[in-house]
Design a protein around this motif. Structure first.
Motif, PDB file in Angstrom:
ATOM      1  N   ALA A  62      19.336  -5.513  45.369  1.00 48.13           N
ATOM      2  CA  ALA A  62      20.673  -6.006  45.706  1.00 48.13           C
ATOM      3  C   ALA A  62      21.674  -5.623  44.605  1.00 48.13           C
ATOM      4  O   ALA A  62      22.788  -5.180  44.881  1.00 48.13           O
ATOM      5  N   MET A  63      21.255  -5.783  43.359  1.00 46.93           N
ATOM      6  CA  MET A  63      22.151  -5.453  42.245  1.00 46.93           C
ATOM      7  C   MET A  63      22.445  -3.952  42.200  1.00 46.93           C
ATOM      8  O   MET A  63      23.569  -3.530  41.970  1.00 46.93           O
ATOM      9  N   ALA A  64      21.390  -3.137  42.434  1.00 48.20           N
ATOM     10  CA  ALA A  64      21.576  -1.685  42.388  1.00 48.20           C
ATOM     11  C   ALA A  64      22.485  -1.223  43.521  1.00 48.20           C
ATOM     12  O   ALA A  64      23.127  -0.180  43.424  1.00 48.20           O
ATOM     13  N   LEU A  65      22.572  -2.011  44.594  1.00 46.81           N
ATOM     14  CA  LEU A  65      23.450  -1.662  45.712  1.00 46.81           C
ATOM     15  C   LEU A  65      24.777  -2.408  45.614  1.00 46.81           C
ATOM     16  O   LEU A  65      25.488  -2.541  46.608  1.00 46.81           O
ATOM     17  N   ASP A  66      25.079  -2.878  44.419  1.00 50.27           N
ATOM     18  CA  ASP A  66      26.376  -3.518  44.163  1.00 50.27           C
ATOM     19  C   ASP A  66      26.633  -4.740  45.031  1.00 50.27           C
ATOM     20  O   ASP A  66      27.785  -5.029  45.383  1.00 50.27           O
ATOM     21  N   CYS A  67      25.594  -5.444  45.404  1.00 58.18           N
ATOM     22  CA  CYS A  67      25.759  -6.625  46.260  1.00 58.18           C
ATOM     23  C   CYS A  67      26.130  -7.852  45.427  1.00 58.18           C
ATOM     24  O   CYS A  67      25.852  -7.920  44.235  1.00 58.18           O
ATOM     25  N   LYS A  68      26.721  -8.815  46.097  1.00 59.59           N
ATOM     26  CA  LYS A  68      26.838 -10.144  45.501  1.00 59.59           C
ATOM     27  C   LYS A  68      25.472 -10.791  45.620  1.00 59.59           C
ATOM     28  O   LYS A  68      24.768 -10.556  46.617  1.00 59.59           O
ATOM     29  N   THR A  69      25.091 -11.591  44.630  1.00 56.98           N
ATOM     30  CA  THR A  69      23.764 -12.219  44.702  1.00 56.98           C
ATOM     31  C   THR A  69      23.928 -13.732  44.646  1.00 56.98           C
ATOM     32  O   THR A  69      24.830 -14.261  44.009  1.00 56.98           O
ATOM     33  N   PRO A  70      23.045 -14.450  45.358  1.00 55.95           N
ATOM     34  CA  PRO A  70      23.210 -15.895  45.512  1.00 55.95           C
ATOM     35  C   PRO A  70      22.672 -16.678  44.313  1.00 55.95           C
ATOM     36  O   PRO A  70      21.869 -16.162  43.536  1.00 55.95           O
ATOM     37  N   ASN A  71      23.109 -17.907  44.180  1.00 59.24           N
ATOM     38  CA  ASN A  71      22.524 -18.796  43.179  1.00 59.24           C
ATOM     39  C   ASN A  71      21.303 -19.503  43.742  1.00 59.24           C
ATOM     40  O   ASN A  71      20.465 -19.995  43.006  1.00 59.24           O
TER      41      ASN A  71
END
Ligand SMILES: [Zn+2]
Length: 469
Positions: A62-71
């Motif tokens: 998710a991070m490598a695809l520039d996504c927002k990530t949840p808490n």
């Protein structure tokens, strides 16, 4: 103009265990139905145990695809009955109580275009159905549950693609990215699968399912666009439906049953608590993120002066970029890169060949060094490379065994040249009229020395013998 969106299913093949049990994620090595346990078989009362590493690796994607990530992430049950799903529900994710899937609103650049990622979710793969039998009547379906519970990320894009070619480019970039993150081996059979939705202007959206390979995905999308355009030209309505890719006939065919999201009756998976992913965890993941392909490429060009084309090929392939990183030093990087892309990639062009190859980074740096110091010719280096890959002996040993040492002794070479000139009287005559023919004679000398002659010395001695200078 066509609008195409994709749903990619990528297995996290590099994990040790399945998503909710200790069975092996690498199910391919097992006899059918031996990599199973009460959890992945869905025996009543068995409780899932979430694989922490799977959550971390999926977050990395998710991070490598520039996504927002949840808490916080949550899991849901997607209920349906199918023989490959022993629990009668699949544990997956859904963003109904806020964004609780692994990632959302990401993006990835494909050539000059940005493709938006709608969401990424972590889920389990079902088992595998194997169809046997000659025709509809005698057909037998076997079920292998070894795959059930394998960790999978579903990556859903916005309908931002306009051509099958863009789809293909995206898939190449995405599979390189997953490989580079060391989360998946996209080359494994069934490791990457995809569904596509396709519509043309003024028409309804059609979903294509069951596409087994990325190569077929491009074909399926192409077929579907052509089909829809042909309907539109004849003023026939394009109905909203699910179609299946027929691998044998290379066409899409209408699915008999309607598959709609509402029928799945999603509900929260109460056997798995909501999982908190705090900032510390995210920062740590970010800090250990492997260098991206584009940053590698830039570094290869700016630090080592490798051409952009070679750097691109090298950086995109995890196996070869690792080989490069381990073989290069301050002075040989460019030569190592060139040897990998011109000679080694061709020799190790399949997974099997890479797995059995005995070539080490030391071999590679030795080879480059020996060519540089004129110990062997490039042609001999190729022969040596073949041997090294097969038996892993040291370069020195192979040079001795195969007698690959450079012929740079003037006298020895002159003798050989005299022989060649005697044998090739016609070419010698021709060479006087057309100096290009000299190259032919150099080739003959190389043949006689099995590629060991120093090419420059050969050329200069030949020119002298022919009175060219
Ligand atoms: Zn299991």
């Amino acid at each position: 103009m066509a609008k195409i969106g994709l749903e990619i299913h990528g297995q996290l093949t590099k994990l040790e265990s399945k998503l909710f049990c200790p069975c092996k994620a690498d199910y391919r090595q097992f006899e059918p139905n031996t990599n199973i346990c009460p959890i992945c078989m869905g025996i009543p009362g068995a409780l899932p145990l979430l694989n922490r590493i799977a959550v971390e690796k999926a977050t990395l994607i998710a991070m490598a695809l520039d996504c927002k990530t949840p808490n916080k992430i949550a899991f849901f049950r997607k209920n349906y009955f199918y023989p490959d799903l022993p629990k009668n529900f699949q544990i997956t994710q859904l963003n109904v109580y806020g964004n609780t899937s692994i990632g959302w609103e990401g993006k990835i650049s494909v050539a000059d275009k940005v493709i938006r990622i709608r969401r990424i979710q972590l889920e389990e793969d079902p088992g595998r159905l194997i169809y046997e039998g000659a025709n509809e009547k005698t057909k037998v379906t076997l079920v292998d549950y070894n795959r059930a519970g394998t960790p999978l990320v579903e990556i859903v894009t916005e309908p931002d693609f306009e051509t099958p070619h863009e789809v293909r480019e995206f898939l190449n970039i995405l599979s390189d990215l997953l490989e580079n993150l060391n989360v998946s081996d996209p080359g494994l059979e069934g490791a990457m699968r995809a569904d596509a939705n396709v519509s043309i202007e003024g028409g309804s959206k059609v979903e294509i399912k069951n596409i087994g390979s990325f190569h077929d995905l491009e074909k399926a999308v192409h077929f579907e666009i052509t089909r829809q355009q042909s309907l539109a030209e004849r003023k026939i309505e394009i109905v909203q439906e699910t179609r299946h890719w027929d691998d044998g006939r290379k066409i899409t065919v209408s699915a008999r049953t309607k598959e709609e999201e509402a029928e799945y009756r999603y509900h929260l998976e109460a056997d798995i608590p909501w999982i908190r992913i705090n900032d510390d965890t995210k920062n740590q993941l970010q800090a250990h993120m492997p260098e991206s392909i584009s940053s590698k490429k830039e570094r290869y060009v700016s630090k080592y002066g490798i051409t952009s084309q070679v750097a691109d090929i090298l950086a995109s392939d995890r196996y070869f970029s690792e080989l490069f990183e381990n073989a290069k030093n301050e002075t040989n990087a460019k030569d190592v890169a060139n040897m990998i892309t011109t000679d080694i990639m061709g020799l190790l062009d399949t997974r099997e060949k890479r797995e059995t190859s005995k070539l080490s980074p030391e071999h590679l740096s030795d080879l480059v060094e020996c060519i540089k110091s004129n110990k062997i010719t490039r042609a001999s280096a190729k022969l040596a490379l073949d041997e090294i890959i097969k038996n892993g002996k040291s370069l020195e040993q192979i040079i001795n065994d195969l007698d690959l040492g450079h012929v740079s002794d003037k006298e020895e070479l002159s003798d050989i040249i005299t022989q060649v000139l005697n044998e090739e009287a016609k070419a010698v005559e021709d060479a006087k009229l057309n100096p290009e023919i000299v190259n032919f004679l150099v080739g003959k000398v190389m043949q006689k020395t099995r590629g060991k002659a120093d090419p420059e010395l050969t050329l200069s001695l030949l020119k002298k013998s022919l009175d060219f200078d």
